[in-house]
Motif scaffolding. Structure first.
Motif, PDB file in Angstrom:
ATOM      1  N   VAL A  20       6.182   3.088  -0.833  1.00 30.87           N
ATOM      2  CA  VAL A  20       5.357   1.879  -0.726  1.00 30.87           C
ATOM      3  C   VAL A  20       5.733   1.078   0.521  1.00 30.87           C
ATOM      4  O   VAL A  20       6.898   0.748   0.734  1.00 30.87           O
ATOM      5  CB  VAL A  20       5.516   0.993  -1.986  1.00 30.87           C
ATOM      6  CG1 VAL A  20       4.666  -0.273  -1.879  1.00 30.87           C
ATOM      7  CG2 VAL A  20       5.142   1.781  -3.236  1.00 30.87           C
ATOM      8  N   ALA A  21       4.715   0.783   1.332  1.00 34.49           N
ATOM      9  CA  ALA A  21       4.887  -0.078   2.506  1.00 34.49           C
ATOM     10  C   ALA A  21       4.616  -1.514   2.079  1.00 34.49           C
ATOM     11  O   ALA A  21       3.616  -1.789   1.412  1.00 34.49           O
ATOM     12  CB  ALA A  21       3.918   0.336   3.605  1.00 34.49           C
ATOM     13  N   VAL A  64       8.619  -6.906   6.967  1.00 37.98           N
ATOM     14  CA  VAL A  64       8.050  -5.599   6.644  1.00 37.98           C
ATOM     15  C   VAL A  64       9.194  -4.706   6.159  1.00 37.98           C
ATOM     16  O   VAL A  64      10.250  -4.655   6.783  1.00 37.98           O
ATOM     17  CB  VAL A  64       7.370  -4.973   7.886  1.00 37.98           C
ATOM     18  CG1 VAL A  64       6.887  -3.566   7.592  1.00 37.98           C
ATOM     19  CG2 VAL A  64       6.226  -5.867   8.372  1.00 37.98           C
ATOM     20  N   TRP A  65       8.975  -4.018   5.034  1.00 37.81           N
ATOM     21  CA  TRP A  65       9.965  -3.080   4.525  1.00 37.81           C
ATOM     22  C   TRP A  65       9.259  -2.003   3.713  1.00 37.81           C
ATOM     23  O   TRP A  65       8.067  -2.070   3.458  1.00 37.81           O
ATOM     24  CB  TRP A  65      11.038  -3.794   3.687  1.00 37.81           C
ATOM     25  CG  TRP A  65      10.600  -4.240   2.336  1.00 37.81           C
ATOM     26  CD1 TRP A  65      10.691  -3.540   1.162  1.00 37.81           C
ATOM     27  CD2 TRP A  65       9.983  -5.491   1.989  1.00 37.81           C
ATOM     28  NE1 TRP A  65      10.166  -4.269   0.122  1.00 37.81           N
ATOM     29  CE2 TRP A  65       9.722  -5.477   0.600  1.00 37.81           C
ATOM     30  CE3 TRP A  65       9.616  -6.615   2.713  1.00 37.81           C
ATOM     31  CZ2 TRP A  65       9.129  -6.533  -0.061  1.00 37.81           C
ATOM     32  CZ3 TRP A  65       9.019  -7.672   2.047  1.00 37.81           C
ATOM     33  CH2 TRP A  65       8.787  -7.625   0.682  1.00 37.81           C
ATOM     34  N   PHE A  66      10.026  -1.010   3.306  1.00 36.75           N
ATOM     35  CA  PHE A  66       9.521   0.099   2.493  1.00 36.75           C
ATOM     36  C   PHE A  66      10.391   0.205   1.248  1.00 36.75           C
ATOM     37  O   PHE A  66      11.601   0.039   1.311  1.00 36.75           O
ATOM     38  CB  PHE A  66       9.572   1.417   3.280  1.00 36.75           C
ATOM     39  CG  PHE A  66       8.667   1.424   4.473  1.00 36.75           C
ATOM     40  CD1 PHE A  66       7.389   1.955   4.386  1.00 36.75           C
ATOM     41  CD2 PHE A  66       9.080   0.887   5.681  1.00 36.75           C
ATOM     42  CE1 PHE A  66       6.538   1.945   5.482  1.00 36.75           C
ATOM     43  CE2 PHE A  66       8.241   0.874   6.789  1.00 36.75           C
ATOM     44  CZ  PHE A  66       6.973   1.399   6.687  1.00 36.75           C
ATOM     45  N   GLN A  67       9.741   0.485   0.099  1.00 37.61           N
ATOM     46  CA  GLN A  67      10.470   0.663  -1.153  1.00 37.61           C
ATOM     47  C   GLN A  67       9.790   1.738  -1.985  1.00 37.61           C
ATOM     48  O   GLN A  67       8.683   2.165  -1.661  1.00 37.61           O
ATOM     49  CB  GLN A  67      10.575  -0.661  -1.917  1.00 37.61           C
ATOM     50  CG  GLN A  67       9.250  -1.264  -2.335  1.00 37.61           C
ATOM     51  CD  GLN A  67       9.402  -2.674  -2.903  1.00 37.61           C
ATOM     52  OE1 GLN A  67      10.320  -3.405  -2.552  1.00 37.61           O
ATOM     53  NE2 GLN A  67       8.490  -3.043  -3.794  1.00 37.61           N
ATOM     54  N   GLU A  68      10.431   2.159  -3.054  1.00 38.44           N
ATOM     55  CA  GLU A  68       9.937   3.293  -3.833  1.00 38.44           C
ATOM     56  C   GLU A  68       8.851   2.956  -4.855  1.00 38.44           C
ATOM     57  O   GLU A  68       8.183   3.843  -5.342  1.00 38.44           O
ATOM     58  CB  GLU A  68      11.097   4.002  -4.539  1.00 38.44           C
ATOM     59  CG  GLU A  68      12.016   4.748  -3.584  1.00 38.44           C
ATOM     60  CD  GLU A  68      11.311   5.830  -2.763  1.00 38.44           C
ATOM     61  OE1 GLU A  68      10.257   6.370  -3.193  1.00 38.44           O
ATOM     62  OE2 GLU A  68      11.803   6.140  -1.679  1.00 38.44           O
ATOM     63  N   ALA A  69       8.668   1.682  -5.199  1.00 40.24           N
ATOM     64  CA  ALA A  69       7.672   1.321  -6.213  1.00 40.24           C
ATOM     65  C   ALA A  69       6.960   0.030  -5.819  1.00 40.24           C
ATOM     66  O   ALA A  69       7.492  -0.767  -5.049  1.00 40.24           O
ATOM     67  CB  ALA A  69       8.356   1.145  -7.565  1.00 40.24           C
ATOM     68  N   PHE A  70       5.762  -0.158  -6.373  1.00 37.77           N
ATOM     69  CA  PHE A  70       5.030  -1.396  -6.149  1.00 37.77           C
ATOM     70  C   PHE A  70       5.727  -2.547  -6.865  1.00 37.77           C
ATOM     71  O   PHE A  70       6.331  -2.357  -7.920  1.00 37.77           O
ATOM     72  CB  PHE A  70       3.588  -1.271  -6.674  1.00 37.77           C
ATOM     73  CG  PHE A  70       2.710  -0.436  -5.787  1.00 37.77           C
ATOM     74  CD1 PHE A  70       2.117  -0.984  -4.660  1.00 37.77           C
ATOM     75  CD2 PHE A  70       2.494   0.899  -6.066  1.00 37.77           C
ATOM     76  CE1 PHE A  70       1.312  -0.219  -3.836  1.00 37.77           C
ATOM     77  CE2 PHE A  70       1.689   1.680  -5.251  1.00 37.77           C
ATOM     78  CZ  PHE A  70       1.094   1.119  -4.124  1.00 37.77           C
ATOM     79  N   GLY A  71       5.631  -3.736  -6.310  1.00 37.73           N
ATOM     80  CA  GLY A  71       6.198  -4.936  -6.922  1.00 37.73           C
ATOM     81  C   GLY A  71       7.049  -5.701  -5.936  1.00 37.73           C
ATOM     82  O   GLY A  71       7.211  -5.308  -4.781  1.00 37.73           O
ATOM     83  N   ASP A 127       0.861  -1.174   0.000  1.00 36.54           N
ATOM     84  CA  ASP A 127       0.000   0.000   0.000  1.00 36.54           C
ATOM     85  C   ASP A 127       0.899   1.226   0.000  1.00 36.54           C
ATOM     86  O   ASP A 127       2.088   1.140   0.319  1.00 36.54           O
ATOM     87  CB  ASP A 127      -0.877   0.001   1.263  1.00 36.54           C
ATOM     88  CG  ASP A 127      -2.176   0.772   1.084  1.00 36.54           C
ATOM     89  OD1 ASP A 127      -2.346   1.448   0.050  1.00 36.54           O
ATOM     90  OD2 ASP A 127      -3.012   0.718   1.990  1.00 36.54           O
ATOM     91  N   ARG A 128       0.333   2.351  -0.376  1.00 38.00           N
ATOM     92  CA  ARG A 128       1.107   3.585  -0.292  1.00 38.00           C
ATOM     93  C   ARG A 128       1.391   3.874   1.172  1.00 38.00           C
ATOM     94  O   ARG A 128       0.506   3.751   2.022  1.00 38.00           O
ATOM     95  CB  ARG A 128       0.350   4.736  -0.924  1.00 38.00           C
ATOM     96  CG  ARG A 128       0.186   4.579  -2.417  1.00 38.00           C
ATOM     97  CD  ARG A 128      -0.348   5.872  -3.040  1.00 38.00           C
ATOM     98  NE  ARG A 128      -0.555   5.676  -4.452  1.00 38.00           N
ATOM     99  CZ  ARG A 128       0.410   5.738  -5.373  1.00 38.00           C
ATOM    100  NH1 ARG A 128       1.629   5.989  -5.012  1.00 38.00           N
ATOM    101  NH2 ARG A 128       0.130   5.542  -6.643  1.00 38.00           N
ATOM    102  N   THR A 129       2.595   4.245   1.465  1.00 43.53           N
ATOM    103  CA  THR A 129       3.024   4.451   2.852  1.00 43.53           C
ATOM    104  C   THR A 129       2.133   5.442   3.583  1.00 43.53           C
ATOM    105  O   THR A 129       1.734   5.198   4.723  1.00 43.53           O
ATOM    106  CB  THR A 129       4.490   4.934   2.887  1.00 43.53           C
ATOM    107  OG1 THR A 129       5.307   3.927   2.279  1.00 43.53           O
ATOM    108  CG2 THR A 129       4.951   5.189   4.299  1.00 43.53           C
ATOM    109  N   TYR A 130       1.800   6.539   2.960  1.00 47.29           N
ATOM    110  CA  TYR A 130       1.020   7.582   3.634  1.00 47.29           C
ATOM    111  C   TYR A 130      -0.447   7.589   3.222  1.00 47.29           C
ATOM    112  O   TYR A 130      -1.135   8.597   3.388  1.00 47.29           O
ATOM    113  CB  TYR A 130       1.676   8.954   3.409  1.00 47.29           C
ATOM    114  CG  TYR A 130       3.076   8.994   3.999  1.00 47.29           C
ATOM    115  CD1 TYR A 130       3.268   8.929   5.372  1.00 47.29           C
ATOM    116  CD2 TYR A 130       4.198   9.060   3.188  1.00 47.29           C
ATOM    117  CE1 TYR A 130       4.536   8.939   5.919  1.00 47.29           C
ATOM    118  CE2 TYR A 130       5.471   9.071   3.722  1.00 47.29           C
ATOM    119  CZ  TYR A 130       5.642   9.014   5.091  1.00 47.29           C
ATOM    120  OH  TYR A 130       6.904   9.019   5.632  1.00 47.29           O
TER     121      TYR A 130
END
Length: 172
Positions: free
Chosen positions: A115-116, A140-147, A51-54
């Motif tokens: 992206v969360a 659980v991690w965060f990245q800049e794009a979906f996928g 999902d989008r982080t924010y």
């Protein structure tokens, strides 16, 4: 795919690539759904929710307290999203910091990647001698794009996980 707070189930991905039953010499050692840890253990991506982080934040700018609360909520939801009863593992996110000057009521702007991600990885090799035949770990991690995770830093941290210490054993 549904969002973390939408009530819509997240997407499920196949636990094994389509070519899983081929002769081992012809199966790629690593695919986006299958990773080899530094220990030599092969793990497969079983569930991936993003999902989008924010998503849902209506006003203001991201700051430390907002990020801490976002991460805390995500870690609390992770076992339900992935059907894993173990404690989720957080890969420390890279945070972009920007000084907002005198207008910064909540302190400097601290932005998580866009992206969360919550994923359950599975292994069908024994995690511990005499234990159940399967094991799983929610990450659980965060990245800049979906996928699927493709960022080298994130993949490096996943490969370095001490699976035997962190994963939860289970059986059908």
């Amino acid at each position: 795919m549904g969002g973390f707070g939408s009530g819509v189930p997240c997407g499920r991905v196949a636990c094994r690539p389509a070519n899983y039953n081929l002769v081992p010499s012809t199966v790629p050692r690593e695919t986006p759904l299958k990773l080899t840890l530094n220990s030599g253990r092969v793990i497969s991506l079983g569930v991936l929710c993003q999902d989008r982080t924010y998503e849902g934040h209506l006003a203001g700018y991201p700051h430390k307290r907002m990020n801490d609360e976002t991460i805390e909520r995500l870690l609390a939801k992770a076992p339900k999203l992935t059907s894993d009863q173990g404690k989720p593992l957080l890969i420390d996110p890279v945070i972009s910091v920007r000084d907002r000057g005198a207008r910064a009521i909540m302190g400097p702007e601290e932005r998580l990647p866009e992206v969360a991600c919550v994923a359950r990885f599975d292994s069908n090799a024994l995690a511990k001698i005499g234990s159940e035949p399967y094991s799983s770990l929610t990450i659980v991690w965060f990245q800049e794009a979906f996928g699927v995770p493709t960022d080298a830093t994130i993949l490096e941290q996943i490969r370095a996980i001490d699976w035997e210490d962190r994963a939860t054993d289970w059986c059908w």
